[in-house]
Scaffold this motif. Sequence first.
Motif, mmCIF file in Angstrom:
data_model
loop_
_atom_site.group_PDB
_atom_site.id
_atom_site.type_symbol
_atom_site.label_atom_id
_atom_site.label_comp_id
_atom_site.label_asym_id
_atom_site.label_seq_id
_atom_site.Cartn_x
_atom_site.Cartn_y
_atom_site.Cartn_z
ATOM 1 N N VAL A 44 39.348 44.108 52.402
ATOM 2 C CA VAL A 44 40.041 45.124 51.618
ATOM 3 C C VAL A 44 39.414 45.262 50.236
ATOM 4 O O VAL A 44 39.352 46.361 49.678
ATOM 5 C CB VAL A 44 41.555 44.817 51.544
ATOM 6 C CG1 VAL A 44 41.874 43.687 50.588
ATOM 7 C CG2 VAL A 44 42.343 46.076 51.158
ATOM 8 N N ALA A 45 38.920 44.168 49.680
ATOM 9 C CA ALA A 45 38.215 44.247 48.398
ATOM 10 C C ALA A 45 36.960 45.095 48.541
ATOM 11 O O ALA A 45 36.662 45.944 47.683
ATOM 12 C CB ALA A 45 37.865 42.846 47.898
ATOM 13 N N ALA A 46 36.235 44.890 49.623
ATOM 14 C CA ALA A 46 35.020 45.672 49.865
ATOM 15 C C ALA A 46 35.355 47.147 50.041
ATOM 16 O O ALA A 46 34.653 48.024 49.522
ATOM 17 C CB ALA A 46 34.289 45.137 51.094
ATOM 18 N N TYR A 47 36.420 47.433 50.767
ATOM 19 C CA TYR A 47 36.819 48.828 50.989
ATOM 20 C C TYR A 47 37.192 49.515 49.680
ATOM 21 O O TYR A 47 36.779 50.656 49.415
ATOM 22 C CB TYR A 47 38.002 48.899 51.967
ATOM 23 C CG TYR A 47 38.553 50.303 52.083
ATOM 24 C CD1 TYR A 47 37.950 51.235 52.927
ATOM 25 C CD2 TYR A 47 39.655 50.715 51.328
ATOM 26 C CE1 TYR A 47 38.434 52.534 53.008
ATOM 27 C CE2 TYR A 47 40.137 52.007 51.403
ATOM 28 C CZ TYR A 47 39.522 52.912 52.253
ATOM 29 O OH TYR A 47 39.984 54.200 52.311
ATOM 30 N N LEU A 48 37.972 48.839 48.864
ATOM 31 C CA LEU A 48 38.444 49.433 47.620
ATOM 32 C C LEU A 48 37.379 49.460 46.531
ATOM 33 O O LEU A 48 37.484 50.242 45.585
ATOM 34 C CB LEU A 48 39.671 48.670 47.113
ATOM 35 C CG LEU A 48 40.936 48.775 47.970
ATOM 36 C CD1 LEU A 48 41.987 47.771 47.489
ATOM 37 C CD2 LEU A 48 41.509 50.186 47.943
ATOM 38 N N GLY A 49 36.363 48.617 46.667
ATOM 39 C CA GLY A 49 35.384 48.485 45.600
ATOM 40 C C GLY A 49 35.874 47.582 44.491
ATOM 41 O O GLY A 49 35.486 47.724 43.326
ATOM 42 N N ALA A 50 36.743 46.629 44.851
ATOM 43 C CA ALA A 50 37.286 45.664 43.882
ATOM 44 C C ALA A 50 36.521 44.351 43.991
ATOM 45 O O ALA A 50 36.047 43.979 45.065
ATOM 46 C CB ALA A 50 38.766 45.426 44.164
ATOM 47 N N GLN A 51 36.432 43.652 42.880
ATOM 48 C CA GLN A 51 35.743 42.357 42.916
ATOM 49 C C GLN A 51 36.593 41.283 43.586
ATOM 50 O O GLN A 51 36.074 40.424 44.305
ATOM 51 C CB GLN A 51 35.363 41.931 41.497
ATOM 52 C CG GLN A 51 34.222 42.753 40.919
ATOM 53 C CD GLN A 51 33.750 42.223 39.569
ATOM 54 O OE1 GLN A 51 34.159 42.697 38.518
ATOM 55 N NE2 GLN A 51 32.882 41.228 39.615
ATOM 56 N N TYR A 52 37.906 41.335 43.347
ATOM 57 C CA TYR A 52 38.806 40.337 43.916
ATOM 58 C C TYR A 52 40.063 41.026 44.446
ATOM 59 O O TYR A 52 40.567 41.980 43.844
ATOM 60 C CB TYR A 52 39.206 39.284 42.878
ATOM 61 C CG TYR A 52 38.026 38.582 42.253
ATOM 62 C CD1 TYR A 52 37.408 37.511 42.894
ATOM 63 C CD2 TYR A 52 37.512 39.007 41.030
ATOM 64 C CE1 TYR A 52 36.311 36.882 42.328
ATOM 65 C CE2 TYR A 52 36.411 38.379 40.448
ATOM 66 C CZ TYR A 52 35.819 37.320 41.104
ATOM 67 O OH TYR A 52 34.732 36.697 40.546
ATOM 68 N N ILE A 196 47.056 42.446 45.149
ATOM 69 C CA ILE A 196 46.673 42.678 43.757
ATOM 70 C C ILE A 196 45.155 42.667 43.686
ATOM 71 O O ILE A 196 44.506 41.756 44.222
ATOM 72 C CB ILE A 196 47.231 41.584 42.826
ATOM 73 C CG1 ILE A 196 48.748 41.436 43.019
ATOM 74 C CG2 ILE A 196 46.922 41.922 41.359
ATOM 75 C CD1 ILE A 196 49.311 40.166 42.430
ATOM 76 N N THR A 197 44.576 43.669 43.032
ATOM 77 C CA THR A 197 43.138 43.717 42.823
ATOM 78 C C THR A 197 42.826 43.495 41.346
ATOM 79 O O THR A 197 43.614 43.870 40.473
ATOM 80 C CB THR A 197 42.558 45.071 43.259
ATOM 81 O OG1 THR A 197 43.314 46.137 42.654
ATOM 82 C CG2 THR A 197 42.598 45.217 44.760
ATOM 83 N N THR A 198 41.675 42.900 41.082
ATOM 84 C CA THR A 198 41.254 42.653 39.708
ATOM 85 C C THR A 198 39.744 42.448 39.666
ATOM 86 O O THR A 198 39.127 42.083 40.682
ATOM 87 C CB THR A 198 41.961 41.419 39.110
ATOM 88 O OG1 THR A 198 41.531 41.224 37.760
ATOM 89 C CG2 THR A 198 41.661 40.166 39.906
ATOM 90 N N SER A 199 39.157 42.667 38.503
ATOM 91 C CA SER A 199 37.731 42.405 38.320
ATOM 92 C C SER A 199 37.496 41.057 37.642
ATOM 93 O O SER A 199 36.356 40.663 37.413
ATOM 94 C CB SER A 199 37.094 43.520 37.476
ATOM 95 O OG SER A 199 37.701 43.579 36.195
ATOM 96 N N SER A 200 38.585 40.344 37.333
ATOM 97 C CA SER A 200 38.492 39.082 36.606
ATOM 98 C C SER A 200 38.648 37.892 37.545
ATOM 99 O O SER A 200 39.684 37.740 38.204
ATOM 100 C CB SER A 200 39.571 39.020 35.520
ATOM 101 O OG SER A 200 39.703 37.711 35.003
ATOM 102 N N GLU A 201 37.644 37.028 37.584
ATOM 103 C CA GLU A 201 37.738 35.815 38.399
ATOM 104 C C GLU A 201 38.861 34.908 37.901
ATOM 105 O O GLU A 201 39.586 34.299 38.701
ATOM 106 C CB GLU A 201 36.407 35.063 38.361
ATOM 107 C CG GLU A 201 36.384 33.819 39.232
ATOM 108 C CD GLU A 201 35.045 33.112 39.226
ATOM 109 O OE1 GLU A 201 34.886 32.116 39.962
ATOM 110 O OE2 GLU A 201 34.142 33.558 38.479
ATOM 111 N N GLU A 202 39.033 34.839 36.580
ATOM 112 C CA GLU A 202 40.081 34.003 36.000
ATOM 113 C C GLU A 202 41.465 34.489 36.404
ATOM 114 O O GLU A 202 42.332 33.694 36.796
ATOM 115 C CB GLU A 202 39.958 34.012 34.476
ATOM 116 C CG GLU A 202 40.993 33.151 33.765
ATOM 117 C CD GLU A 202 40.872 33.228 32.248
ATOM 118 O OE1 GLU A 202 41.702 32.605 31.560
ATOM 119 O OE2 GLU A 202 39.957 33.905 31.754
ATOM 120 N N ILE A 203 41.689 35.802 36.350
ATOM 121 C CA ILE A 203 42.979 36.366 36.736
ATOM 122 C C ILE A 203 43.209 36.183 38.237
ATOM 123 O O ILE A 203 44.324 35.852 38.679
ATOM 124 C CB ILE A 203 43.068 37.850 36.349
ATOM 125 C CG1 ILE A 203 43.041 38.009 34.820
ATOM 126 C CG2 ILE A 203 44.321 38.499 36.934
ATOM 127 C CD1 ILE A 203 44.195 37.346 34.106
#
Length: 367
Positions: A44-52, A196-203
């Motif tokens: 789903v991350a790949a589909y949405l273009g999200a990092q996480y 939940i999607t995010t670009s932050s590894e920490e989050i």
Amino acid sequence: MLPMVDLTAQYQVLKEELNEAVLHTLANGQFILGPNVEDFEKEVAAYLGAQYAISVASGTDALHLALIAAGIKAGDEVITSPFTFIATAEAICYVGAHPVFVDIDEKTFNLDTNQIEAVITPATRAILPVHLFGQGANMERLQVIADQHELLIIEDCAQSFGAEINGKKTGTLGFTGCFSFFPSKNLGCYGDGGLITTSSEEIAEHLRVLRNHGSSKRYHHTELGFNSRLDELQAVILRVKLKYIDQFNQARNQIAQQYTQTLINLPHCIPPYKEAGNTHVYHQYTLLSAYRDEIMKAFTEQHIASAIYYPIPLHQQIVFKQKYQDVHFPVSEQIAKQCLSLPIFPEMSKPQIEQVLNVVQGVLLGK
């Protein structure tokens, strides 16, 4: 009865693949945070273009945990829409913050960005736009405002899975994106589920701890967390359905176009507006009419479902009314009196579409 959404029809389309996947999972015997959850999050991350992408137990939990991860706390203010499902404001209240409502745009039903800056105070910490009915909010303008005032944007994508704004999918444009997999959603499981999607590894890591009792290592708890894990069986169902989501959303779009081609020529009827540059996924097809109640009555007589999303704006709900008793949001209040959502689902047949349109025409052409 012609339903708002026919979940059994979609099951019949995917029955063989779903049954095989579910039975394989049952035989595997791993039901909590198993391989399908992990694989679904990657897919789903790949589909949405999200990092996480971090799966959770519901869309409401997605909002709640995203607010915690964003550092929103008691006494903070979060700007959002009064014209949405209550979960959006509930989640803000869960962390002790205050929802600050801003009226909506009369065409898109999303936040009116021209009214946001007037309500920003020193306590404002975030903006929580809702991509209502499947169409993205004005994220470009929202981001300008957020940057100027050092605010976070938390996207409510419960109704917008697969929708795009200028080529980017909702859920990838803010600090976090929050999705619901309630069965009737464009991508729905067979129970509750969220993401939940995010670009932050920490989050992302913090969210994984929050969803699992505040633990990143078994029986080691670094904070008070929650039991908010997507079930393995729901993950396997979502993995199957994800492969077909573009096909399903395209079918919704084609149905919406057929509706609009007829409705746009009728008196006393305003079909949904699509913003240029947006890909609308029509979670709901919502028209406006002064004769909404008459159309609903005619639908009932013809055994056709319809729905009002939403009959009471949040500021008029009993739970919030005392705080907002002297506040009015005229656009939200007017739209609540005229909005009507028609049946729409990917498997809808041409005769069913014509059946719906015939009823609306029958009412409005007589006015």
